[in-house]
Design a protein around this motif. Sequence first.
Motif, PDB file in Angstrom:
ATOM      1  N   LEU A 186      50.022   0.539  53.548  1.00 24.11           N
ATOM      2  CA  LEU A 186      49.113  -0.598  53.392  1.00 24.11           C
ATOM      3  C   LEU A 186      47.677  -0.118  53.246  1.00 24.11           C
ATOM      4  CD1 LEU A 186      50.348  -3.285  55.928  1.00 24.11           C
ATOM      5  CD2 LEU A 186      50.739  -3.108  53.483  1.00 24.11           C
ATOM      6  N   ALA A 191      43.075   1.476  49.899  1.00 26.98           N
ATOM      7  CA  ALA A 191      42.172   2.531  49.428  1.00 26.98           C
ATOM      8  C   ALA A 191      42.180   2.587  47.911  1.00 26.98           C
ATOM      9  CB  ALA A 191      42.579   3.880  50.011  1.00 26.98           C
ATOM     10  N   ASP A 193      42.999   0.118  45.981  1.00 21.04           N
ATOM     11  CA  ASP A 193      42.400  -1.133  45.509  1.00 21.04           C
ATOM     12  C   ASP A 193      40.875  -1.094  45.573  1.00 21.04           C
ATOM     13  OD1 ASP A 193      44.382  -2.694  44.537  1.00 21.04           O
ATOM     14  OD2 ASP A 193      44.759  -3.809  46.377  1.00 21.04           O
ATOM     15  N   GLY A 194      40.337  -0.026  46.144  1.00 20.30           N
ATOM     16  CA  GLY A 194      38.892   0.141  46.105  1.00 20.30           C
ATOM     17  C   GLY A 194      38.178  -0.095  47.428  1.00 20.30           C
TER      18      GLY A 194
ATOM     19  N   ARG B  47      51.043  11.340  44.315  1.00 17.77           N
ATOM     20  CA  ARG B  47      50.018  11.028  45.307  1.00 17.77           C
ATOM     21  C   ARG B  47      48.782  11.900  45.131  1.00 17.77           C
ATOM     22  NH1 ARG B  47      51.463   8.314  49.836  1.00 17.77           N
ATOM     23  NH2 ARG B  47      50.350   9.766  51.170  1.00 17.77           N
ATOM     24  N   ALA B  50      46.877  10.134  42.567  1.00 13.96           N
ATOM     25  CA  ALA B  50      46.267   8.931  43.141  1.00 13.96           C
ATOM     26  C   ALA B  50      45.094   9.256  44.055  1.00 13.96           C
ATOM     27  CB  ALA B  50      47.318   8.147  43.922  1.00 13.96           C
ATOM     28  N   LEU B  52      45.710  10.411  47.186  1.00 11.07           N
ATOM     29  CA  LEU B  52      46.184  10.201  48.560  1.00 11.07           C
ATOM     30  C   LEU B  52      46.557  11.518  49.223  1.00 11.07           C
ATOM     31  CD1 LEU B  52      48.389   7.051  47.911  1.00 11.07           C
ATOM     32  CD2 LEU B  52      46.114   7.133  48.923  1.00 11.07           C
ATOM     33  N   PRO B  72      40.400   7.916  46.203  1.00  9.42           N
ATOM     34  CA  PRO B  72      41.305   7.088  45.383  1.00  9.42           C
ATOM     35  C   PRO B  72      40.556   5.966  44.670  1.00  9.42           C
ATOM     36  CG  PRO B  72      42.278   7.476  47.522  1.00  9.42           C
ATOM     37  CD  PRO B  72      40.916   8.100  47.553  1.00  9.42           C
ATOM     38  N   ARG B  73      39.623   5.327  45.396  1.00 11.61           N
ATOM     39  CA  ARG B  73      38.978   4.152  44.808  1.00 11.61           C
ATOM     40  C   ARG B  73      38.036   4.505  43.665  1.00 11.61           C
ATOM     41  NH1 ARG B  73      34.019   2.855  48.166  1.00 11.61           N
ATOM     42  NH2 ARG B  73      33.824   4.629  49.558  1.00 11.61           N
ATOM     43  N   ILE B  77      42.643   3.814  39.256  1.00  7.38           N
ATOM     44  CA  ILE B  77      44.089   3.800  39.067  1.00  7.38           C
ATOM     45  C   ILE B  77      44.664   2.678  39.932  1.00  7.38           C
ATOM     46  CG2 ILE B  77      44.584   6.185  38.433  1.00  7.38           C
ATOM     47  CD1 ILE B  77      44.936   5.845  41.894  1.00  7.38           C
ATOM     48  N   MET B  79      48.466   1.623  41.974  1.00  9.82           N
ATOM     49  CA  MET B  79      49.729   2.242  42.355  1.00  9.82           C
ATOM     50  C   MET B  79      50.695   1.186  42.862  1.00  9.82           C
ATOM     51  SD  MET B  79      50.171   5.672  44.543  1.00  9.82           S
ATOM     52  CE  MET B  79      51.724   6.213  45.204  1.00  9.82           C
ATOM     53  N   PHE B  81      53.993   0.949  45.228  1.00 10.85           N
ATOM     54  CA  PHE B  81      54.698   1.758  46.214  1.00 10.85           C
ATOM     55  C   PHE B  81      56.170   1.365  46.304  1.00 10.85           C
ATOM     56  CE2 PHE B  81      50.311   1.941  47.324  1.00 10.85           C
ATOM     57  CZ  PHE B  81      50.114   3.172  47.933  1.00 10.85           C
ATOM     58  N   ASN B  83      57.871   0.744  48.957  1.00  9.98           N
ATOM     59  CA  ASN B  83      58.071  -0.405  49.866  1.00  9.98           C
ATOM     60  C   ASN B  83      57.109  -1.538  49.534  1.00  9.98           C
ATOM     61  OD1 ASN B  83      55.655   0.577  50.700  1.00  9.98           O
ATOM     62  ND2 ASN B  83      56.237   0.905  52.826  1.00  9.98           N
ATOM     63  N   ALA B  85      54.167  -2.276  49.822  1.00  6.39           N
ATOM     64  CA  ALA B  85      52.883  -2.249  50.529  1.00  6.39           C
ATOM     65  C   ALA B  85      52.035  -3.490  50.258  1.00  6.39           C
ATOM     66  CB  ALA B  85      52.098  -0.977  50.180  1.00  6.39           C
ATOM     67  N   LEU B  86      52.641  -4.654  50.288  1.00  3.31           N
ATOM     68  CA  LEU B  86      51.865  -5.890  50.163  1.00  3.31           C
ATOM     69  C   LEU B  86      51.198  -6.169  51.504  1.00  3.31           C
ATOM     70  CD1 LEU B  86      54.473  -8.060  48.244  1.00  3.31           C
ATOM     71  CD2 LEU B  86      52.593  -6.719  47.314  1.00  3.31           C
ATOM     72  N   ASN B  95      46.574 -11.210  47.843  1.00  2.76           N
ATOM     73  CA  ASN B  95      47.009  -9.838  47.581  1.00  2.76           C
ATOM     74  C   ASN B  95      46.523  -9.377  46.221  1.00  2.76           C
ATOM     75  OD1 ASN B  95      48.983  -8.052  49.237  1.00  2.76           O
ATOM     76  ND2 ASN B  95      49.525 -10.152  49.795  1.00  2.76           N
ATOM     77  N   GLY B  99      41.656  -6.422  45.269  1.00  2.00           N
ATOM     78  CA  GLY B  99      40.905  -5.385  44.559  1.00  2.00           C
ATOM     79  C   GLY B  99      39.778  -5.964  43.719  1.00  2.00           C
ATOM     80  N   ARG B 146      49.734  -7.039  41.381  1.00  6.89           N
ATOM     81  CA  ARG B 146      48.530  -6.536  42.034  1.00  6.89           C
ATOM     82  C   ARG B 146      47.961  -5.332  41.285  1.00  6.89           C
ATOM     83  NH1 ARG B 146      48.998  -4.814  48.203  1.00  6.89           N
ATOM     84  NH2 ARG B 146      50.064  -3.068  47.264  1.00  6.89           N
ATOM     85  N   ARG B 150      44.168  -5.527  38.078  1.00  4.63           N
ATOM     86  CA  ARG B 150      42.976  -4.678  38.164  1.00  4.63           C
ATOM     87  C   ARG B 150      42.635  -4.060  36.821  1.00  4.63           C
ATOM     88  NH1 ARG B 150      43.665  -0.927  42.285  1.00  4.63           N
ATOM     89  NH2 ARG B 150      42.086   0.107  41.056  1.00  4.63           N
TER      90      ARG B 150
END
Lengths: 293, 349
Positions: A186, A191, A193-194, B47, B50, B52, B72-73, B77, B79, B81, B83, B85-86, B95, B99, B146, B150
């Motif tokens: 999450l 991160a 997402d900015g 990753r 990305a 990460l 990352p920000r 980009i 991403m 995931f 799972n 990651a909502l 959601n 961004g 999501r 962006r």
Amino acid sequence: MHRAHFPHRLLPWLLVAPQLLISAVFFYWPAGQALWQSMLREDAFGLKSTFVGFANFRRVLSDPAWLNAIQVTAVFSLLTAFFSMAIALFLAVQAEKVVRGRAFYRTLMIWPYAVAPAIAGMLWLFMFNPSFGTLAWPLRQLGIRWDPLLDGEQAMTLVVAAASWKQISYNFLFFVAGLQAIPRSLLEAAAIDGASARRRFWTITFPLLAPTTFFLLVVNSVYALFDTFGIIHAVTGGGPGKSTETLVYKVYNDGFVNLRFGDSAAQSVILMGIVIALTAFQFKYIERKVHYG
Amino acid sequence: MAEISLRDVRKSYSGLEVIHGVDLEIADGEFVVIVGPSGCGKSTLLRMVAGLEEITAGEIAIGGRVVNRLEPRERDIAMVFQNYALYPHMTVRENMAYGLRIAKLSKAEIEERVARSAKMLELGQLLDRKPRQLSGGQRQRVAMGRALVRNPAAFLLDEPLSNLDAKLRVQMRLQIKELQRTVRTTSIYVTHDQVEAMTLADRLVVMNAGVAEQIATPAEIYDRPATTFVAGFIGSPAMNMLPARGLGDALEVAGQRLAVPAPAGRDLILGIRPEHLHPAGPEEPGFELHVQAVEWLGADAFAHGSLADGTDLVLRTPGKAPVRERDRLKVAPDAAALHLFDAGTGRRL
Ligand SMILES: Nc1ncnc2c1ncn2[C@@H]1O[C@H](COP(=O)(O)OP(=O)(O)OP(=O)(O)O)[C@@H](O)[C@H]1O
Ligand SMILES: [Mg+2]
């Protein structure tokens, strides 16, 4: 649900008897005593008591000293709950970032919890006593007129500090567990997402910690209200004046120092009502408070 | 939109190297799929793109800009995931807008973009729901949405379909392909499913133990696998691998001579896909196959058996072919579709 069947009607009662006995001896009996006591008035020599109904309650509720105690308690509890939780949360977030020696760091954080309230109070008193306190002198060097024995606000600061310090460990543990329950992905998604680290904390971490925070808020309020007697007794004794006399401390003062048993009992009955309300509140909301899945 | 390039990218965890220098140039708008067995380093590689995971050595550039030191920000980009990651405490709308709000877009613009993406992914009805009120497939679509709103320079997807059931997976696979065709955003997609890999990819990266074994189009990977690993990993059932020996103008394999030129005296591996074996004519040289099991799939069937020397062999036959268990039949490889690898290095000759 499956109902358990016992061969005897007596057996289940025997099994719960020890628990019932303990509750009876340590809760119901003294509570009943307090309730009875709160309706009596003793004469000055303690020789004779008369039944006066709710007179004690009426007097307590209109007593300016009691109203002052409510205010002191509110300030003290709010500050203590806020600081102990805020600092614990900050430390828990920092502890998450520690990579090496994490377990050692956490263990260190938990120690203050093992310190008895009165000892914790003494510790802070020794550090900040205006005449011999280790840290009083540096404070005065900084130009602060440090004298918690005379200045009510400084006295409050000191008891809040001592009470918060002791509770930080407990809160820290819960916050660490709460933080670990938040999926890493999450925060990674945020991160990407900015979101900056600060924004991630306030928009993702903090809202997702809400169940933990709410639980701790109740626990800390109960702690500040009822479990801080030892600290206040050791550090300020309720003074100077009545500036750190909380409700619980006033019960003790009126009952055991001033020997006004009726008033004291009436106050403790009111306190009992507050605890019951708080507990009911916790049970009602904590179970169904925001559950994410 | 942007091209992505990886130059000798390496990754070590406390001294142990898990990615051993990957070079990859991805063109603008290209859909690249990274495929490989579990633990080969696909996610780690993604990753690192990305931001990460830190890059131990080498260089990653997105749109001509080296991003090694960027957060990352700062990489522009998005991403998806595994799972999803909502954010569980936000509605689908929130959601998707998260961004955009950070990027300080105007309210109207956010509204517009969310509506457009929601329409593309058929999320219109779900905008006010929380993630926990969605099915797996719906969550997956929100995760895609999501990323989509962006309008980033690149999409990174880490096994986005692996939590869905088989049927939904096929559906979403087609949808993702179509979506990428429409928006033409450079994409890197990680999967361990070779069907997903083959169907989605413009280009495929087959990874094994931290090394990119082959980078090529799906067709080329299938027709000319660069190593025995790639040959065995792509294709189902897996390619038959037979130990062989070069004789100069011919090849000795399982006691037979095949008229295939091969370097004399070298230990080799002969790869034959199951569909490149056919019943041999009476005069044709071939292998005596003892069929042990037949899997019938409808359109075709796979006959599993072994040769006289014990080597296992799988043969694909039309579904109506009269092959039965315990049959003995002579099969011959299609000479034009043989793969020869060096037995020592596993590389294609
Ligand atoms: N944080 C870490 N610390 C140490 N080793 C790690 C770490 N993360 C990954 N690895 C190792 O790096 C290798 C590659 O892992 P990675 O997650 O990239 O595999 P993968 O190809 O994505 O596998 P899967 O298909 O199972 O997701 C594995 O051997 C793994 O054990
Ligand atoms: Mg992975």
